[in-house]
Scaffold this motif. Structure first.
Motif, PDB file in Angstrom:
ATOM      1  N   ARG A 401      53.144  74.348  59.270  1.00  0.00           N
ATOM      2  CA  ARG A 401      53.788  74.804  60.506  1.00  0.00           C
ATOM      3  C   ARG A 401      53.915  76.337  60.497  1.00  0.00           C
ATOM      4  O   ARG A 401      53.769  76.986  61.538  1.00  0.00           O
ATOM      5  N   GLN A 402      54.178  76.913  59.306  1.00  0.00           N
ATOM      6  CA  GLN A 402      54.250  78.367  59.204  1.00  0.00           C
ATOM      7  C   GLN A 402      52.875  79.003  59.402  1.00  0.00           C
ATOM      8  O   GLN A 402      52.755  80.088  59.974  1.00  0.00           O
ATOM      9  N   VAL A 403      51.814  78.295  58.940  1.00  0.00           N
ATOM     10  CA  VAL A 403      50.449  78.776  59.171  1.00  0.00           C
ATOM     11  C   VAL A 403      50.176  78.861  60.665  1.00  0.00           C
ATOM     12  O   VAL A 403      49.591  79.826  61.162  1.00  0.00           O
ATOM     13  N   VAL A 404      50.644  77.839  61.414  1.00  0.00           N
ATOM     14  CA  VAL A 404      50.458  77.835  62.872  1.00  0.00           C
ATOM     15  C   VAL A 404      51.176  79.033  63.490  1.00  0.00           C
ATOM     16  O   VAL A 404      50.613  79.748  64.335  1.00  0.00           O
ATOM     17  N   ASP A 405      52.423  79.285  63.064  1.00  0.00           N
ATOM     18  CA  ASP A 405      53.187  80.411  63.621  1.00  0.00           C
ATOM     19  C   ASP A 405      52.472  81.740  63.389  1.00  0.00           C
ATOM     20  O   ASP A 405      52.346  82.565  64.307  1.00  0.00           O
ATOM     21  N   GLU A 406      51.986  81.970  62.143  1.00  0.00           N
ATOM     22  CA  GLU A 406      51.336  83.240  61.835  1.00  0.00           C
ATOM     23  C   GLU A 406      50.017  83.385  62.602  1.00  0.00           C
ATOM     24  O   GLU A 406      49.680  84.488  63.061  1.00  0.00           O
ATOM     25  N   VAL A 431      55.105  69.890  56.975  1.00  0.00           N
ATOM     26  CA  VAL A 431      53.711  69.429  56.860  1.00  0.00           C
ATOM     27  C   VAL A 431      53.102  70.228  55.709  1.00  0.00           C
ATOM     28  O   VAL A 431      52.681  71.374  55.884  1.00  0.00           O
ATOM     29  N   CYS A 432      53.110  69.634  54.533  1.00  0.00           N
ATOM     30  CA  CYS A 432      52.795  70.387  53.325  1.00  0.00           C
ATOM     31  C   CYS A 432      51.328  70.184  52.916  1.00  0.00           C
ATOM     32  O   CYS A 432      50.867  69.054  52.771  1.00  0.00           O
ATOM     33  N   VAL A 433      50.594  71.294  52.755  1.00  0.00           N
ATOM     34  CA  VAL A 433      49.233  71.250  52.234  1.00  0.00           C
ATOM     35  C   VAL A 433      49.152  72.186  51.039  1.00  0.00           C
ATOM     36  O   VAL A 433      49.980  73.079  50.865  1.00  0.00           O
ATOM     37  N   LEU A 440      44.147  79.903  55.184  1.00  0.00           N
ATOM     38  CA  LEU A 440      44.501  78.890  56.185  1.00  0.00           C
ATOM     39  C   LEU A 440      44.804  79.560  57.521  1.00  0.00           C
ATOM     40  O   LEU A 440      44.408  79.070  58.589  1.00  0.00           O
ATOM     41  N   VAL A 441      45.517  80.700  57.469  1.00  0.00           N
ATOM     42  CA  VAL A 441      45.776  81.446  58.706  1.00  0.00           C
ATOM     43  C   VAL A 441      44.460  81.944  59.299  1.00  0.00           C
ATOM     44  O   VAL A 441      44.255  81.916  60.520  1.00  0.00           O
ATOM     45  N   GLN A 442      43.532  82.366  58.442  1.00  0.00           N
ATOM     46  CA  GLN A 442      42.227  82.828  58.911  1.00  0.00           C
ATOM     47  C   GLN A 442      41.478  81.711  59.636  1.00  0.00           C
ATOM     48  O   GLN A 442      40.840  81.941  60.671  1.00  0.00           O
ATOM     49  N   ARG A 460      44.090  77.202  79.657  1.00  0.00           N
ATOM     50  CA  ARG A 460      45.103  76.438  78.920  1.00  0.00           C
ATOM     51  C   ARG A 460      44.595  76.173  77.497  1.00  0.00           C
ATOM     52  O   ARG A 460      43.480  75.703  77.303  1.00  0.00           O
ATOM     53  N   ILE A 461      45.437  76.498  76.504  1.00  0.00           N
ATOM     54  CA  ILE A 461      45.116  76.277  75.091  1.00  0.00           C
ATOM     55  C   ILE A 461      46.225  75.432  74.473  1.00  0.00           C
ATOM     56  O   ILE A 461      47.406  75.748  74.641  1.00  0.00           O
ATOM     57  N   GLU A 462      45.849  74.377  73.787  1.00  0.00           N
ATOM     58  CA  GLU A 462      46.830  73.488  73.161  1.00  0.00           C
ATOM     59  C   GLU A 462      46.567  73.417  71.664  1.00  0.00           C
ATOM     60  O   GLU A 462      45.417  73.278  71.230  1.00  0.00           O
ATOM     61  N   VAL A 463      47.654  73.513  70.873  1.00  0.00           N
ATOM     62  CA  VAL A 463      47.577  73.350  69.422  1.00  0.00           C
ATOM     63  C   VAL A 463      48.478  72.183  69.039  1.00  0.00           C
ATOM     64  O   VAL A 463      49.670  72.196  69.346  1.00  0.00           O
ATOM     65  N   THR A 464      47.906  71.189  68.384  1.00  0.00           N
ATOM     66  CA  THR A 464      48.662  70.004  67.978  1.00  0.00           C
ATOM     67  C   THR A 464      48.470  69.780  66.493  1.00  0.00           C
ATOM     68  O   THR A 464      47.344  69.830  65.993  1.00  0.00           O
ATOM     69  N   VAL A 465      49.566  69.540  65.779  1.00  0.00           N
ATOM     70  CA  VAL A 465      49.528  69.231  64.350  1.00  0.00           C
ATOM     71  C   VAL A 465      50.225  67.883  64.135  1.00  0.00           C
ATOM     72  O   VAL A 465      51.333  67.670  64.633  1.00  0.00           O
ATOM     73  N   LYS A 466      49.568  66.987  63.417  1.00  0.00           N
ATOM     74  CA  LYS A 466      50.170  65.693  63.097  1.00  0.00           C
ATOM     75  C   LYS A 466      49.673  65.227  61.738  1.00  0.00           C
ATOM     76  O   LYS A 466      48.665  65.732  61.226  1.00  0.00           O
ATOM     77  N   CYS A 467      50.389  64.269  61.159  1.00  0.00           N
ATOM     78  CA  CYS A 467      50.037  63.737  59.837  1.00  0.00           C
ATOM     79  C   CYS A 467      49.471  62.335  60.013  1.00  0.00           C
ATOM     80  O   CYS A 467      50.145  61.450  60.557  1.00  0.00           O
ATOM     81  N   LEU A 468      48.238  62.131  59.557  1.00  0.00           N
ATOM     82  CA  LEU A 468      47.573  60.837  59.693  1.00  0.00           C
ATOM     83  C   LEU A 468      46.836  60.502  58.407  1.00  0.00           C
ATOM     84  O   LEU A 468      46.024  61.295  57.926  1.00  0.00           O
ATOM     85  N   SER A 469      47.135  59.319  57.837  1.00  0.00           N
ATOM     86  CA  SER A 469      46.374  58.798  56.692  1.00  0.00           C
ATOM     87  C   SER A 469      46.261  59.811  55.555  1.00  0.00           C
ATOM     88  O   SER A 469      45.185  60.039  55.004  1.00  0.00           O
ATOM     89  N   GLY A 470      47.370  60.447  55.205  1.00  0.00           N
ATOM     90  CA  GLY A 470      47.362  61.387  54.089  1.00  0.00           C
ATOM     91  C   GLY A 470      46.714  62.717  54.391  1.00  0.00           C
ATOM     92  O   GLY A 470      46.369  63.464  53.474  1.00  0.00           O
TER      93      GLY A 470
END
Length: 688
Positions: A401-406, A431-433, A440-442, A460-470
């Motif tokens: 989530r911090q990567v998304v913010d930066e 959301v830990c990687v 990752l920010v790059q 319109r630009i959409e950014v979605t982050v979710k956790c699926l199957s590990g």
């Protein structure tokens, strides 16, 4: 211990500040007690002076318990005992010796190049042992990476040799088959087409052999044709052969065959034939007429040779050449864009020289465009390093989530300039990687930058982050120009770029998605692109393996700030074979208040150093005859430049180039074109 064995106070600055390398002062007692330490040593080993002075060396720096084979303490103790016993210096082999990490806990990975030297009193007694080390972790890792690359190169070379041998064998077999076929046609004429013998021979050939009557109606195919197509016998006689030809190639094949039948000229054309697997494969079709003694046509004898791999290879080569040409044209365009204002500004400067505000405005514009050109060059070098696998990742547990913010913050100026609407949807929980935060920010900022560039203003630009199957699944979606199927297939290739339009003038070299793909795969993930078609937007999906929660706080890396140093007038020897570069740089150095001597080759520089004394030697590496490395070696032995600081000024800026200049004794490595502020900063800190 009496006062005579204590280190005198006035010696501390000499020991701790006279060397740029990390160093300990040890007492020659059983514990090798730490009596003194340099600031450089504290920085490299993550320690604090008050916590180590007076303690035994191996109490402060034990072996890493997580590395069972670690034996650095035994090796170091043996070296110190040798120095204590012989009163002679000892240079150790490079050691893997991890150091405790006070802030993060555990141990920090390190390689060292240690030297232990005695400090002997006037009475011959051993007073102290100087323990000097050099942090060579990056060098050892690069050596390991280079060894991996060499092994990969060896394997690829071996595989290429096998492929070449295979192609050679196939060519030999094809030549042999063609020779046999030619002999067959000669024999067939002599036999008056003794059919039984002809069929036995053609069934043994690795080609599809066929015959036709004088009117062009096919009346025979050998066994290889039926094995290839999977068709029943006699299924391709007469005009039925056309059913096995690719619909797109049929008209060409028919025209060529009709022309040969009408003129009796040899038949030769290429078309695709349906294989028994359902695939259409490219073949080379050839045929000639066989005549009797009265020159009457007895038969047409023809063959189809499978050349599918050859055709595909040629097509791939044409595509590579096309992409190369397109890239060179694009690179020329991208370089001309900043060069135009640079040229205009350079020509305008004399006209506005009396107006400081205008001079400043033109100078700012020129600097901005030069930064843009350097950015294009850096992009090329960056994608080369990543795709070749010569980067190292600084992996930590990171909250994505911090990567998304930066990433959003990096691209926000472009998004706002284009008046796009941006929506971000991320989970409330961590959301830990496990990865390199900067890389990752790059990755994500590249995807956002593409979405902003390829969408019309107000998009319109959409950014979605979710956790699926590990996995952490990140989707960047836009309503921009979209991608057609052909572009989707090559979207992640080098130098691939969407169509340029007058509305989308940001340019670029088409490296972004290739870099994204390589970096994602280095993190053990995957990336796919999808689009409903032209004008219907695009979607990029990145999948990365999830790590367990509680990510570490990974502080941003900042360059160590150098203390401000009062500028001083320095005597500078500038060596560059490009006269204009030398004159411009010399002018800048003189404006900064330095005395500058300019030479254009090695012999001239050596002759100058015999009659003048210099504080700094600024040397181009790519000199004619004697290169910059050799020149630096000679200058260090010359009276006028023995104590000088050596600075490399070169167009070569990759990591290997920097290591070479460092090994040659250069204190700094500046890549052309160097900024005046960077140059001034290096000169101001020379000798500090």
């Amino acid at each position: 211990m009496d006062r005579q064995n204590d280190l005198p106070d006035e010696h501390w600055p000499l020991i701790l500040e006279s060397t740029p390398t990390p160093m300990l002062v040890l007492k020659p007692d059983e514990a090798f007690t730490i009596a003194g330490v340099s600031n450089a040593y504290l920085k490299e080993t993550l320690t604090v002076r008050e916590e180590i002075i007076g303690k035994g060396l191996f109490d402060v720096f034990p072996d890493n318990p997580a590395v069972p084979e670690a034996d650095a303490t035994n090796n170091l103790r043996a070296s110190l005992l040798y120095v204590a016993a012989t009163k002679k210096s000892h240079t150790m082999a490079i050691q893997r010796y991890d150091v405790p990490d006070r802030q993060k806990g555990g141990f920090a990975f390190r390689y060292w190049n240690p030297v232990n030297a005695p400090v002997i009193g006037r009475d011959g007694r051993l007073l102290y042992i100087l323990h000097r080390v050099e942090n060579v972790t990056d060098y050892m890792l690069s050596q390991q990476a280079n060894e991996t690359l060499r092994e990969q190169s060896r394997l690829l070379t071996a595989e290429l040799s096998k492929s070449e041998a295979k192609v050679s064998r196939r060519d030999a077999a094809l030549t042999e088959a063609t020779s046999a076929f030619q002999q067959l046609t000669t024999d067939a004429q002599a036999w008056r087409l003794g059919e039984e013998k002809f069929r036995r021979v053609t069934d043994a050939l690795p080609q599809m052999v066929w015959t036709a009557r004088a009117d062009g109606q096919l009346d025979y195919h050998n066994q290889h044709f039926y094995d290839f197509t999977g068709a029943p016998h006699r299924a391709a006689e007469g005009q039925e052969w056309k059913k096995f030809v690719h619909p797109d190639d049929l008209a060409t094949a028919e025209r060529a065959w009709a022309h040969s039948v009408a003129t009796t000229e040899p038949y030769e054309t290429m078309f695709r034939v349906r294989h028994r697997s359902g695939e259409y494969r490219w073949t080379l079709a050839r045929a000639i007429v066989i005549r009797d003694n009265r020159a009457e046509i007895l038969k047409w004898v023809g063959s189809n040779t499978d050349i599918h791999e050859k055709v595909l290879a040629e097509q791939e080569l044409r595509d590579v050449n096309r992409r190369k040409d397109e890239f060179l044209a694009m690179l020329a365009h991208e370089l001309r864009n900043p060069l135009a204002p640079i040229r205009a500004g350079a020509e305008l400067l004399p006209e506005v020289s009396a107006d400081p505000a205008q001079v400043n405005r033109v100078g700012t514009m020129i600097r901005r465009q030069i930064v843009h050109v350097m950015g294009l060059i850096d992009d090329l070098l960056e994608v080369s390093r990543v795709t070749k696998g010569v980067i190292s990742l600084d992996r930590h547990k990171v909250d994505f989530r911090q990567v998304v913010d930066e990433s959003v913050e990096q691209v926000r100026p472009l998004i706002e300039a284009r008046k796009h609407r941006l929506s971000v949807d991320v989970p409330e929980e961590v959301v830990c990687v496990f990865g390199d935060r900067m890389r990752l920010v790059q990755i994500l900022s590249n995807l956002l930058n593409n979405a902003a560039k390829y969408s019309p203003d107000g998009g319109r630009i959409e950014v979605t982050v979710k956790c699926l199957s590990g996995q952490a699944v990140t989707i960047v979606r836009d309503n921009g120009i979209g991608m057609e199927p052909q572009l989707l297939r090559t979207a992640f290739d080098l130098f691939q770029q969407g169509e340029r339009t007058s509305e989308r003038a940001e340019g670029g070299l088409g490296l972004g998605l290739a870099l994204v793909k390589s970096l994602v795969e280095h993190h053990g993930g995957s990336v796919i692109a999808s689009s409903a078609g032209r004008g219907k937007g695009s979607q990029l999906e990145v999948r990365l393996p999830l790590a367990q929660a509680d990510p570490e706080t990974v502080p941003a890396k900042h360059m160590a700030e150098q203390a401000p140093v009062e500028p001083k007038r320095l005597r500078v020897l500038l060596v560059d074979d490009n006269a204009e570069v030398a004159d411009a740089l010399g002018m800048a150095l003189e404006v900064m208040g330095n005395a500058v001597s300019i030479e254009h080759d090695g012999p001239g520089a050596l002759a100058r150093a015999k009659t003048e004394t210099f504080d700094v030697c600024l040397i181009d590496i790519g000199l004619p005859g004697m290169d910059g490395y050799e020149l630096a070696r000679h200058l260090r032995a010359s009276p006028g430049s023995q104590g000088a600081v050596f600075v490399a000024h070169t167009g070569y800026g990759q990591e290997d180039d920097r290591k070479k200049s460092e090994a040659a004794g250069f204190a700094h490595h500046l890549v052309k074109p160097v900024g005046i502020l960077d140059l001034q900063n290096v000169l101001n800190h020379s000798g500090h």
